[in-house]
Motif scaffolding. Structure first.
Motif, PDB file in Angstrom:
ATOM      1  N   ILE A  49       0.815  -1.222   0.000  1.00 35.43           N
ATOM      2  CA  ILE A  49       0.000   0.000   0.000  1.00 35.43           C
ATOM      3  C   ILE A  49       0.849   1.273   0.000  1.00 35.43           C
ATOM      4  O   ILE A  49       0.362   2.347  -0.301  1.00 35.43           O
ATOM      5  CB  ILE A  49      -0.983   0.030   1.206  1.00 35.43           C
ATOM      6  CG1 ILE A  49      -0.225  -0.163   2.535  1.00 35.43           C
ATOM      7  CG2 ILE A  49      -2.064  -1.026   1.045  1.00 35.43           C
ATOM      8  CD1 ILE A  49      -1.081   0.088   3.760  1.00 35.43           C
ATOM      9  N   ALA A  50       2.109   1.148   0.320  1.00 34.58           N
ATOM     10  CA  ALA A  50       2.992   2.326   0.280  1.00 34.58           C
ATOM     11  C   ALA A  50       4.439   1.862   0.254  1.00 34.58           C
ATOM     12  O   ALA A  50       4.736   0.708   0.572  1.00 34.58           O
ATOM     13  CB  ALA A  50       2.757   3.210   1.501  1.00 34.58           C
ATOM     14  N   GLU A  51       5.315   2.780  -0.115  1.00 37.07           N
ATOM     15  CA  GLU A  51       6.725   2.420  -0.218  1.00 37.07           C
ATOM     16  C   GLU A  51       7.591   3.670  -0.098  1.00 37.07           C
ATOM     17  O   GLU A  51       7.238   4.725  -0.608  1.00 37.07           O
ATOM     18  CB  GLU A  51       6.945   1.784  -1.593  1.00 37.07           C
ATOM     19  CG  GLU A  51       8.326   1.225  -1.786  1.00 37.07           C
ATOM     20  CD  GLU A  51       8.466   0.561  -3.158  1.00 37.07           C
ATOM     21  OE1 GLU A  51       7.975  -0.568  -3.310  1.00 37.07           O
ATOM     22  OE2 GLU A  51       9.032   1.192  -4.050  1.00 37.07           O
ATOM     23  N   LEU A  52       8.697   3.548   0.610  1.00 31.91           N
ATOM     24  CA  LEU A  52       9.681   4.630   0.657  1.00 31.91           C
ATOM     25  C   LEU A  52      10.947   4.124  -0.035  1.00 31.91           C
ATOM     26  O   LEU A  52      11.519   3.126   0.380  1.00 31.91           O
ATOM     27  CB  LEU A  52       9.987   5.019   2.109  1.00 31.91           C
ATOM     28  CG  LEU A  52       8.810   5.593   2.901  1.00 31.91           C
ATOM     29  CD1 LEU A  52       9.154   5.676   4.387  1.00 31.91           C
ATOM     30  CD2 LEU A  52       8.419   6.974   2.374  1.00 31.91           C
ATOM     31  N   GLY A  53      11.340   4.812  -1.109  1.00 31.44           N
ATOM     32  CA  GLY A  53      12.481   4.370  -1.921  1.00 31.44           C
ATOM     33  C   GLY A  53      13.802   4.910  -1.418  1.00 31.44           C
ATOM     34  O   GLY A  53      13.855   5.599  -0.399  1.00 31.44           O
ATOM     35  N   PRO A  54      14.895   4.618  -2.153  1.00 32.88           N
ATOM     36  CA  PRO A  54      16.249   5.000  -1.717  1.00 32.88           C
ATOM     37  C   PRO A  54      16.407   6.490  -1.409  1.00 32.88           C
ATOM     38  O   PRO A  54      17.152   6.851  -0.510  1.00 32.88           O
ATOM     39  CB  PRO A  54      17.129   4.614  -2.905  1.00 32.88           C
ATOM     40  CG  PRO A  54      16.356   3.575  -3.630  1.00 32.88           C
ATOM     41  CD  PRO A  54      14.907   3.872  -3.411  1.00 32.88           C
ATOM     42  N   SER A  55      15.695   7.337  -2.139  1.00 30.95           N
ATOM     43  CA  SER A  55      15.897   8.768  -1.895  1.00 30.95           C
ATOM     44  C   SER A  55      14.943   9.287  -0.810  1.00 30.95           C
ATOM     45  O   SER A  55      15.069  10.421  -0.381  1.00 30.95           O
ATOM     46  CB  SER A  55      15.694   9.551  -3.193  1.00 30.95           C
ATOM     47  OG  SER A  55      14.436   9.263  -3.730  1.00 30.95           O
ATOM     48  N   GLU A  56      13.991   8.458  -0.375  1.00 28.73           N
ATOM     49  CA  GLU A  56      12.985   8.951   0.581  1.00 28.73           C
ATOM     50  C   GLU A  56      13.168   8.373   1.990  1.00 28.73           C
ATOM     51  O   GLU A  56      12.611   8.890   2.948  1.00 28.73           O
ATOM     52  CB  GLU A  56      11.576   8.565   0.106  1.00 28.73           C
ATOM     53  CG  GLU A  56      11.234   9.094  -1.261  1.00 28.73           C
ATOM     54  CD  GLU A  56      10.231   8.197  -1.996  1.00 28.73           C
ATOM     55  OE1 GLU A  56       9.594   8.697  -2.923  1.00 28.73           O
ATOM     56  OE2 GLU A  56      10.100   7.002  -1.644  1.00 28.73           O
TER      57      GLU A  56
END
Lengths: 407, 105
Positions: B84-91
């Motif tokens: 439902i959500a994701e935080l990537g390398p830059s976040e």
């Protein structure tokens, strides 16, 4: 804010760590502030082949761990935190969580981060096949086909590293066929590598994919032709940008944001230094960052002895102080010193004498306009009260000046 | 902290009740290693309200790619078998992870 640190270093890459090691080793109370893990960009390069004495088999993270252990072994303290504000004149740094640290000197080693290209799809697909760190992400591309954009040392070196994993690595180069900016040794190795292919005169126009990278659009800068190419990953190496946003308006930066320093790593603010990749410099390598760190730590220590010593012993003194600027390298000084000293001892405890070697204390000497040896500058309550230069210095002149000051 | 891998991912993450947070990391990813203590702290703080797992992508490459993770670090949030959500390398940061956990519980 109770502790006063001799040296506060901001940034834990090779420059900051070398400064911490040098500082701590010469018994300076040294603090290093790092927002993540120590090692900086060097810790994101797996194959480290060009640090002298550490040949093949040395890894970036391994070398950086050794740098860290070396610094802490001499007593440097490392804390985790992100510096968001700086009061350069007072040598105070403030972390994101509000913690403040106060130092006698500051060394900024914030380093640089990879520059993004700014093409369509790049930011949406970051972590989905778009990467700036081969060491971090190479594993994912085992047996896949990938693209590297760029042709400097980093692009070619990391591209070569990626061929250990990927099925093929296509390097997109903006120059004419056969022309790379990378060092000749890296070029030769790349051209011999059967897994490395090159697309010349081109750049990326777009990165495409639904959820993960599926392809790129290449733009030929000579013919303006656009070509689609299937790929599973895109590694971008188009230079770096200094992480100096928090220093904007605090120390002098050039138009691209790099810290401007002199050869002693001094910024425009007294006692504040800048080192490593974030500094205006000719070469940005682990060894140059480490060298910067050594220079800055030694310069910081010298600054502390010179400035703080002068402040505490001369400017903060209640009694009149006769500061004798001299140098043991001048025969005239050596001849005159006994007479000067005996003229001063007449006043006993009422006057303080402070001898300053002008060769070792150029900063203080030049601030008070001392150009000749010997010169006596008389201070009273932090202010210059009188001065005697060279031939003016006689027992009588010293006596007259001090009698006036003592009364 | 539950270690998830290709053999238990379905059961521990996709079939789990409530919010499940997965830290995709790798031993060569310095940023992942730097973030790990924060992730543990957040996991402890919100232990009753969400389930926290970590996944070493170095031994689970196919599983990671199937979850559309091709770069590290990634913190992914699952509920009812769906991401439902994701935080990537830059976040990814301690602050952004905690904010997202608060938002989703």
């Amino acid at each position: 804010m109770t502790d006063l640190w001799d040296i506060i270093i901001v940034g834990g890459g090779p420059g900051g760590l070398a400064a911490a090691m040098y500082g701590a080793r010469s018994k300076q109370k040294t603090l290093l502030i790092e927002k993540g893990k120590t090692g900086g960009q060097a810790a994101t390069t797996w194959d480290m082949e060009n640090y002298p004495g550490f040949a093949k088999g040395t890894t970036g993270p391994g070398l950086m761990q050794a740098f860290t252990d070396h610094a802490t072994s001499f007593g440097a303290e490392i804390v985790r935190g992100e510096v968001v504000d700086v009061t350069a004149d007072d040598k105070i740094v403030t972390l994101k969580d509000g913690t403040k640290y106060h130092g006698r000197t500051l060394i900024f080693a914030p380093g640089a981060v990879p520059r993004t290209l700014g093409v369509k799809g790049e930011s949406a697909l970051r972590g989905k096949g778009v990467s700036y760190c081969a060491t971090c992400d190479a594993d994912f591309f085992t047996d896949l086909d990938i693209v590297v954009l760029g042709n400097g040392d980093a692009a070619i070196e990391e591209g070569s590293y990626l061929t250990k994993f990927a099925n093929s690595v296509t390097v997109v180069v903006i120059h004419d066929e056969g022309v790379l900016d990378a060092a000749p040794m890296l070029q030769e190795r790349a051209f011999r590598n059967p897994k490395m292919k090159f697309v010349w005169n081109s750049t990326l126009q777009e990165i495409r994919g639904d959820g993960i990278v599926e392809g790129v659009v290449l733009h030929n800068v000579k013919t303006n032709e656009l070509t689609e190419m299937e790929t599973n990953g895109v590694f971008i190496y188009v230079g770096t940008i200094p992480q100096t946003g928090f220093l904007q308006g605090k120390v002098n930066l050039d138009e691209r944001g790099y810290i401007i320093t002199n050869e002693q790593m001094e910024t425009n603010v007294d006692g504040v230094f800048g080192i490593g990749d974030a500094r205006v410099t000719y070469l940005r390598q682990v060894i140059t960052a480490a060298a910067d760190g050594a220079i800055a730590a030694v310069a910081a220590e010298k600054y502390i002895i010179e400035e703080e010593g002068f402040k505490e012993s001369v400017l903060a003194e209640e009694r009149p102080v006769a500061v004798v600027f001299w140098t043991p390298m001048s025969n005239r000084c050596l001849e005159m010193m006994p007479n000067i000293e005996s003229a001063l001892t007449v006043f006993g405890d009422k006057v303080k004498t402070w001898k300053l070697d002008t060769y070792r204390n150029r900063r203080v000497a030049s601030r008070y306009g001392v150009t000749q040896n010997p010169t006596i500058v008389f201070f009273h309550r932090g202010q210059v009260a009188a001065r005697l230069v060279d031939a003016e210095i006689t027992a009588e002149a010293i006596n007259t000046t001090l009698v006036a000051l003592v009364n | 902290m539950i270690e998830v891998h290709k053999d238990n991912f379905d059961q521990e993450v996709l079939q789990a009740d409530g919010l499940t947070v997965v830290d995709f990391w790798g031993p060569k990813c310095e940023k992942c290693l730097a973030l790990m203590p924060d992730f543990y702290r957040i996991a402890e703080q919100y232990a009753g309200e969400a389930k926290f797992c970590k996944l070493d992508t170095s031994g689970n490459r196919r599983l990671a790619i199937a979850q559309k993770v091709l770069g590290l670090p990634v913190i992914a949030f699952y509920r009812g078998g769906e991401k439902i959500a994701e935080l990537g390398p830059s976040e990814c940061s301690a602050e952004s992870i905690e904010a997202k956990v608060k938002e989703l519980i």
